[in-house]
Design a protein around this motif. Structure first.
Motif, PDB file in Angstrom:
ATOM      1  N   UNK A 276       0.835  -1.199   0.000  1.00 47.71           N
ATOM      2  CA  UNK A 276       0.000   0.000   0.000  1.00 47.71           C
ATOM      3  C   UNK A 276       0.869   1.248   0.000  1.00 47.71           C
ATOM      4  N   UNK A 277       0.363   2.343  -0.580  1.00 48.45           N
ATOM      5  CA  UNK A 277       1.106   3.602  -0.593  1.00 48.45           C
ATOM      6  C   UNK A 277       0.354   4.690   0.168  1.00 48.45           C
ATOM      7  N   UNK A 278      -0.651   4.305   0.955  1.00 46.17           N
ATOM      8  CA  UNK A 278      -1.427   5.268   1.726  1.00 46.17           C
ATOM      9  C   UNK A 278      -0.687   5.651   2.998  1.00 46.17           C
ATOM     10  N   UNK A 279      -1.007   6.817   3.517  1.00 45.37           N
ATOM     11  CA  UNK A 279      -0.412   7.273   4.767  1.00 45.37           C
ATOM     12  C   UNK A 279      -0.641   6.253   5.880  1.00 45.37           C
ATOM     13  N   UNK A 280       0.376   6.010   6.692  1.00 39.72           N
ATOM     14  CA  UNK A 280       0.392   5.075   7.814  1.00 39.72           C
ATOM     15  C   UNK A 280       0.517   3.608   7.404  1.00 39.72           C
ATOM     16  N   UNK A 281       0.619   3.326   6.109  1.00 44.56           N
ATOM     17  CA  UNK A 281       0.902   1.951   5.693  1.00 44.56           C
ATOM     18  C   UNK A 281       2.268   1.553   6.237  1.00 44.56           C
ATOM     19  N   UNK A 282       2.426   0.289   6.633  1.00 41.17           N
ATOM     20  CA  UNK A 282       3.652  -0.120   7.318  1.00 41.17           C
ATOM     21  C   UNK A 282       4.111  -1.499   6.882  1.00 41.17           C
ATOM     22  N   UNK A 283       5.415  -1.691   6.949  1.00 47.42           N
ATOM     23  CA  UNK A 283       6.029  -3.006   6.837  1.00 47.42           C
ATOM     24  C   UNK A 283       6.709  -3.265   8.181  1.00 47.42           C
ATOM     25  N   UNK A 284       6.180  -4.196   8.948  1.00 47.25           N
ATOM     26  CA  UNK A 284       6.658  -4.420  10.306  1.00 47.25           C
ATOM     27  C   UNK A 284       7.613  -5.607  10.380  1.00 47.25           C
ATOM     28  N   UNK A 285       8.639  -5.449  11.229  1.00 50.05           N
ATOM     29  CA  UNK A 285       9.596  -6.536  11.484  1.00 50.05           C
ATOM     30  C   UNK A 285      10.104  -7.145  10.184  1.00 50.05           C
ATOM     31  N   UNK A 286      10.696  -6.296   9.357  1.00 51.79           N
ATOM     32  CA  UNK A 286      11.184  -6.732   8.056  1.00 51.79           C
ATOM     33  C   UNK A 286      12.281  -7.779   8.204  1.00 51.79           C
ATOM     34  N   UNK A 287      12.406  -8.658   7.213  1.00 52.98           N
ATOM     35  CA  UNK A 287      13.406  -9.727   7.240  1.00 52.98           C
ATOM     36  C   UNK A 287      14.720  -9.262   6.641  1.00 52.98           C
ATOM     37  N   UNK A 288      15.823  -9.852   7.113  1.00 51.23           N
ATOM     38  CA  UNK A 288      17.126  -9.548   6.528  1.00 51.23           C
ATOM     39  C   UNK A 288      17.363 -10.452   5.319  1.00 51.23           C
TER      40      UNK A 288
ATOM     41  N   UNK B 296       3.587  10.131   5.108  1.00 49.89           N
ATOM     42  CA  UNK B 296       2.655  10.765   4.180  1.00 49.89           C
ATOM     43  C   UNK B 296       2.424   9.802   3.030  1.00 49.89           C
ATOM     44  N   UNK B 297       1.228   9.767   2.533  1.00 42.28           N
ATOM     45  CA  UNK B 297       0.924   8.870   1.434  1.00 42.28           C
ATOM     46  C   UNK B 297       1.616   9.290   0.146  1.00 42.28           C
ATOM     47  N   UNK B 298       1.917   8.309  -0.704  1.00 41.45           N
ATOM     48  CA  UNK B 298       2.456   8.591  -2.024  1.00 41.45           C
ATOM     49  C   UNK B 298       1.313   8.601  -3.033  1.00 41.45           C
ATOM     50  N   UNK B 299       1.577   9.187  -4.209  1.00 42.64           N
ATOM     51  CA  UNK B 299       0.525   9.308  -5.220  1.00 42.64           C
ATOM     52  C   UNK B 299       0.153   7.943  -5.783  1.00 42.64           C
ATOM     53  N   UNK B 300       1.147   7.067  -5.920  1.00 42.53           N
ATOM     54  CA  UNK B 300       0.844   5.759  -6.461  1.00 42.53           C
ATOM     55  C   UNK B 300       2.060   4.866  -6.519  1.00 42.53           C
ATOM     56  N   UNK B 301       1.825   3.654  -7.008  1.00 43.77           N
ATOM     57  CA  UNK B 301       2.879   2.673  -7.233  1.00 43.77           C
ATOM     58  C   UNK B 301       2.747   2.171  -8.671  1.00 43.77           C
ATOM     59  N   UNK B 302       3.876   2.081  -9.350  1.00 37.74           N
ATOM     60  CA  UNK B 302       3.863   1.513 -10.687  1.00 37.74           C
ATOM     61  C   UNK B 302       4.926   0.430 -10.787  1.00 37.74           C
ATOM     62  N   UNK B 303       4.655  -0.582 -11.579  1.00 38.87           N
ATOM     63  CA  UNK B 303       5.602  -1.680 -11.725  1.00 38.87           C
ATOM     64  C   UNK B 303       6.256  -1.726 -13.082  1.00 38.87           C
TER      65      UNK B 303
END
Length: 206
Positions: free
Chosen positions: A1-13, A27-34
């Motif tokens: 997600x690119x919305x404000x407060x979206x999180x990736x918790x306890x990321x892996x090494x 702050x949210x981003x406008x979008x995500x493109x691949x």
């Protein structure tokens, strides 16, 4: 997600082990493109094409995210990649962090397939956090981007000085990332070596 407060918790090494490090979008981003980034990149991140072609983007200066769970007693190196393919003009982004030095680095993302924005020897805040802000550079009035970021503990630089003991000497031989200390002591004198990093912090007593 690119919305404000979206999180990736306890990321892996890179070994697949969970860490205490998390990322949250302030702050949210406008979008995500691949599809808008460059493929077949040649950076130390060794990214697959699906990563280098992807990015989060914002059509205003000031997009921000925070990293938490860092060790406040360590220094870190952040390697940031971003890319936007198909441009005919420069489009640079300034990545700013809220460490004690207000460190920043600029990266031209236009058709970028090899360059990284690197922030090295960065000390987290006392709570183990850092906030990153993406600002427009002077040649950019359109978008800011981020595709990937690698977090490493910073390399510790050490210095070796000679010691003044009668008939005693020490020499240091560097081999790759290690240093071999050679002790020449003709009279079996008692002595020790203290190793400090370049910030004056004691690393080890020998």
């Amino acid at each position: 997600s690119f919305a404000s407060n979206a999180a990736l918790n306890n990321m892996s090494d890179t070994g697949g082990n969970a860490t205490n490090i998390s990322l949250v979008l302030n702050t949210g981003f406008y979008g995500i493109t691949g599809t808008s980034g460059m493929g077949s990149t040649t950076t130390s991140l060794s990214m697959p094409d699906e990563v280098s072609k992807s990015n989060m983007y914002k059509n205003a200066s000031g997009g921000a995210f925070s990293i938490t769970g860092l060790d406040a007693g360590k220094k870190y190196k952040f390697s940031i990649f971003a890319s936007r393919a198909g441009l005919t003009e420069p489009r640079s982004v300034i990545y700013v962090i809220n460490d004690e030095n207000g460190s920043s680095v600029e990266l031209d993302v236009a058709n970028n397939d090899k360059n990284l924005a690197i922030l090295d020897q960065v000390s987290p805040n006392a709570d183990g956090s850092l906030t990153f802000t993406l600002n427009f550079a002077s040649n950019n009035t359109a978008y800011s981007y981020i595709s990937a970021m690698m977090i490493d503990t910073a390399s510790v630089s050490t210095g070796v000085s000679s010691i003044g003991l009668e008939k005693t000497a020490i020499s240091a031989v560097r081999s790759g990332n290690s240093v071999r200390l050679i002790w020449n002591n003709s009279e079996n004198q008692k002595a020790f070596v203290r190793i400090y990093n370049l910030d004056g912090k004691l690393i080890k007593n020998i």
